[in-house]
Design a protein around this motif. Structure first.
Motif, PDB file in Angstrom:
ATOM      1  N   SER B  62       0.808  -1.221   0.000  1.00 10.08           N
ATOM      2  CA  SER B  62       0.000   0.000   0.000  1.00 10.08           C
ATOM      3  C   SER B  62       0.842   1.273   0.000  1.00 10.08           C
ATOM      4  O   SER B  62       0.322   2.346   0.301  1.00 10.08           O
ATOM      5  N   ARG B 247      -8.570  -4.458   4.189  1.00  7.19           N
ATOM      6  CA  ARG B 247      -7.576  -3.769   5.004  1.00  7.19           C
ATOM      7  C   ARG B 247      -7.532  -4.329   6.419  1.00  7.19           C
ATOM      8  O   ARG B 247      -6.470  -4.459   7.027  1.00  7.19           O
ATOM      9  N   HIS B 251      -4.350  -5.801   8.105  1.00 10.31           N
ATOM     10  CA  HIS B 251      -3.821  -5.176   9.305  1.00 10.31           C
ATOM     11  C   HIS B 251      -3.549  -6.190  10.409  1.00 10.31           C
ATOM     12  O   HIS B 251      -2.522  -6.119  11.085  1.00 10.31           O
ATOM     13  N   PHE B 296      -8.094   3.876   5.270  1.00  8.95           N
ATOM     14  CA  PHE B 296      -7.428   3.285   4.103  1.00  8.95           C
ATOM     15  C   PHE B 296      -8.226   3.497   2.826  1.00  8.95           C
ATOM     16  O   PHE B 296      -7.661   3.827   1.776  1.00  8.95           O
ATOM     17  N   TYR B 305      -5.157  -2.460  -5.182  1.00 10.09           N
ATOM     18  CA  TYR B 305      -5.016  -3.447  -4.103  1.00 10.09           C
ATOM     19  C   TYR B 305      -5.042  -4.864  -4.676  1.00 10.09           C
ATOM     20  O   TYR B 305      -4.195  -5.702  -4.355  1.00 10.09           O
TER      21      TYR B 305
END
Lengths: 398, 398
Positions: B62, B247, B251, B296, B305
């Motif tokens: 990212s 995300r 994460h 995000f 992505y």
């Protein structure tokens, strides 16, 4: 259907899920009362004249009352259409109970000796009252108006259900994962009525990473427009996309990294080269996840998933009963405790069982902890039947 | 914006992202050619007259070209509206580079000595040509028609970009995670042009559990109806719901379980009791995940992505260059290699770096492996600057 003639020795044979309507409302932790409440259940073995040989087995997030034997009912009454019976591996058509390897004549929970009772949990979608059940005040399915229930509420419902059956004492309460949480909750809530508990691959409180995985699974459902605020029943649209993602997340957390490596490695789906596609599965592990998602959404209700996931995230006996102290929470426990943990289980890791074990021992209470070295992650509680069986049998004979 | 006066000693100061249009089409692994290709880049330090002090730093999934210093541009040209600059922790307004702690005067990548170049990757959404760029044959954004690119394609693009700058040799190629994959790919593709590589928290091939997490993140996007088959540009709808779930999954995999425990524990969001809600965050860790998701989606393109996630899943140098043998794949490497791994990184675990190190050593090639014992998981490569700095400085001085 598996022909009855192929049933292994030790099977409880053909079984039927039955239903009980509780006579009284169930009081819930959130302050609400729920009525009516129907409980789907199965029993295996014979209740002794003294009614002292009852074992309650408790299912995990996606289970149901059909814990053992071969189901004769293709679909559970009281659930929405389309939830067909399916075994725990997702093979359509088969209907072996989710813990069939552990329950039966001569098995861990030996039906030659014990009367084993299994219920679908409060909030479920397989016959017990849950979000897909009709709310009598509206005539429509509860959906998001179904109360947010806790593991304690599930246990209260089991208690009320056993009252209907005329069963006061339990020789044991047993389960894995969320089922083990119920066993612990029973030992605390009804210390005089439980002789022993068997909590397998479970914990006194899910750790923050496990809470995160559960939150992500719920977000995947809540963010699916087809969820429609929980009022998707009868609309012709269900949040299958989000449920599929939720199931994939769950599935990976139930397995260990090494198990995925051994099962799939980096093998490609087709031929021996890549095809440059983003939308299609390219590796076997990707195809497997999509298959797991697709088969799960056919048999499970999204609102029940949300309910179960929330309940197991809330579960925290130190907070609920000990003002933050696990030791204080366990002070009143009278049951003998058997804990089983698996070395590769990173969702309900051995450390959590050790904490319960140490707290009980420090209080002078009888507790046994067995750590089984096995590679399949959290799913071991469903797979490692052979190694759990002698431990459970010896404990229940004690 | 962080006022310039608060910049720490060692900062490269204010920087501006610039752009180069490649003169030739880029040939891709999938067989297609891409043209035109624009590359967004930043540079820090001074190019030596001999042009022998160039370090290429490569970003992860990212990231973007803005690796160090304070950005003077609020948004990258060539990206869709609404992607504001944001630092790696998601604090809106700030615009420090994603590896600012590692790049600058006296830092690991010392701009008093080296000319550090950073580009946004092919397929990106921060100035380099990617799925949100306009396809010249249609006048519309590529969307799903953008080619499925590989790490090798990213490296080819970097090579062509450096040609434009008149840079032939690299003193080092460095990066973490997907960035480390690019460093390895450089050493194999252009062995005569790379003096050394620094691959941090990286691997020669993602393990199956990591492939599964990436597949789930992509599924969350693909299943979001707002993704619209990838043609969401200009429709007023973007797949924010699915991107948010992607995300969150990412994460949690970037952090370790113990780090989540230390940071959040089981602390409730409000007051000291539960509120019985399924739709709202109840625990701090749940609220944190939702915040990470929300910030995000404001800065990143869903198709990028998907592209990055697919590329890092495909990456497998043994398959690409060794007929399945890592040793054979690394046979032609001439660069000195520095590998850094972190004890708590379960997404790019130390074992993968050890495999690369052992294979290089067995081939008689110079390789250093440093295992840093640190608790923050994969994110350590962004966080453990102080402990990486002396290792990198010593290696680059060698």
């Amino acid at each position: 259907m598996v022909p009855a003639s192929t049933l292994a020795a030790g099977s409880v044979g053909k079984v039927t899920t039955r239903y009980v309507d509780l006579p009284e409302p169930v009081g819930l932790d959130c302050g609400r009362e729920l009525h009516p409440v129907r409980v789907a259940y199965e029993t295996y073995g014979t209740l002794s004249p003294e009614r002292d040989n009852v074992i309650l087995v408790c299912h995990a997030l996606s289970g149901d009352a059909h814990a053992a034997g071969l189901s004769t009912a293709p679909a559970a009454a009281g659930t929405r259409d389309g939830f067909g019976a399916e075994d725990r591996d997702g093979a359509a058509g088969a209907a072996l109970g989710w813990w069939d390897g552990m329950i039966g004549p001569g098995k861990a929970f030996d039906t030659d000796r014990f009367f084993v009772v299994s219920t679908n949990l409060l909030g479920g979608c397989r016959g017990t009252t849950g979000p897909s059940s009709v709310d009598p005040t509206t005539g429509e399915p509860y959906g998001p108006d179904f109360p947010v229930v806790t593991v304690a509420d599930m246990v209260r419902t089991q208690r009320a259900f056993l009252d209907v059956l005329g069963i006061e004492r339990l020789a044991a309460v047993a389960g894995g994962s969320l089922g083990g949480m119920q066993a612990l909750e029973w030992a605390i809530m009804y210390p005089d009525q439980v002789d022993s508990i068997v909590a397998i691959a479970s914990t006194h409180a899910l750790h923050p990473q496990g809470m995160a995985w559960n939150a992500i699974a719920r977000e995947a459902i809540l963010r699916d427009p087809a969820w429609q605020g929980g009022r998707y029943y009868g609309t012709g649209r269900t949040p299958d996309a989000g449920m599929g993602v939720a199931r994939m997340v769950g599935h990976v957390t139930y397995l260990s990294g090494p198990a995925l490596h051994d099962k799939f490695g980096r093998r490609l789906q087709f031929a021996d080269d890549i095809r440059y596609t983003i939308t299609e599965p390219e590796f076997e592990v990707e195809s497997y996840l999509r298959h797991q998602a697709d088969s799960f959404v056919r048999r499970f209700d999204a609102n029940t998933y949300l309910t179960m996931s929330r309940a197991l995230t809330y579960f925290d006996i130190a907070r609920q009963y000990g003002g933050g102290s696990l030791s204080r929470a366990l002070r009143g426990v009278a049951a003998r405790t058997l804990l089983i943990a698996f070395s590769s289980d990173w969702l309900y890791p051995p450390a959590a069982s050790e904490e319960v074990h140490e707290a009980l021992r420090a209080l002078g209470k009888p507790s046994e902890l067995h750590l089984i070295d096995a590679p399949y992650g959290h799913d071991c509680f469903l797979l490692e039947e052979a190694r759990q069986t002698p431990i459970v049998r010896r404990f229940l004979a004690g």
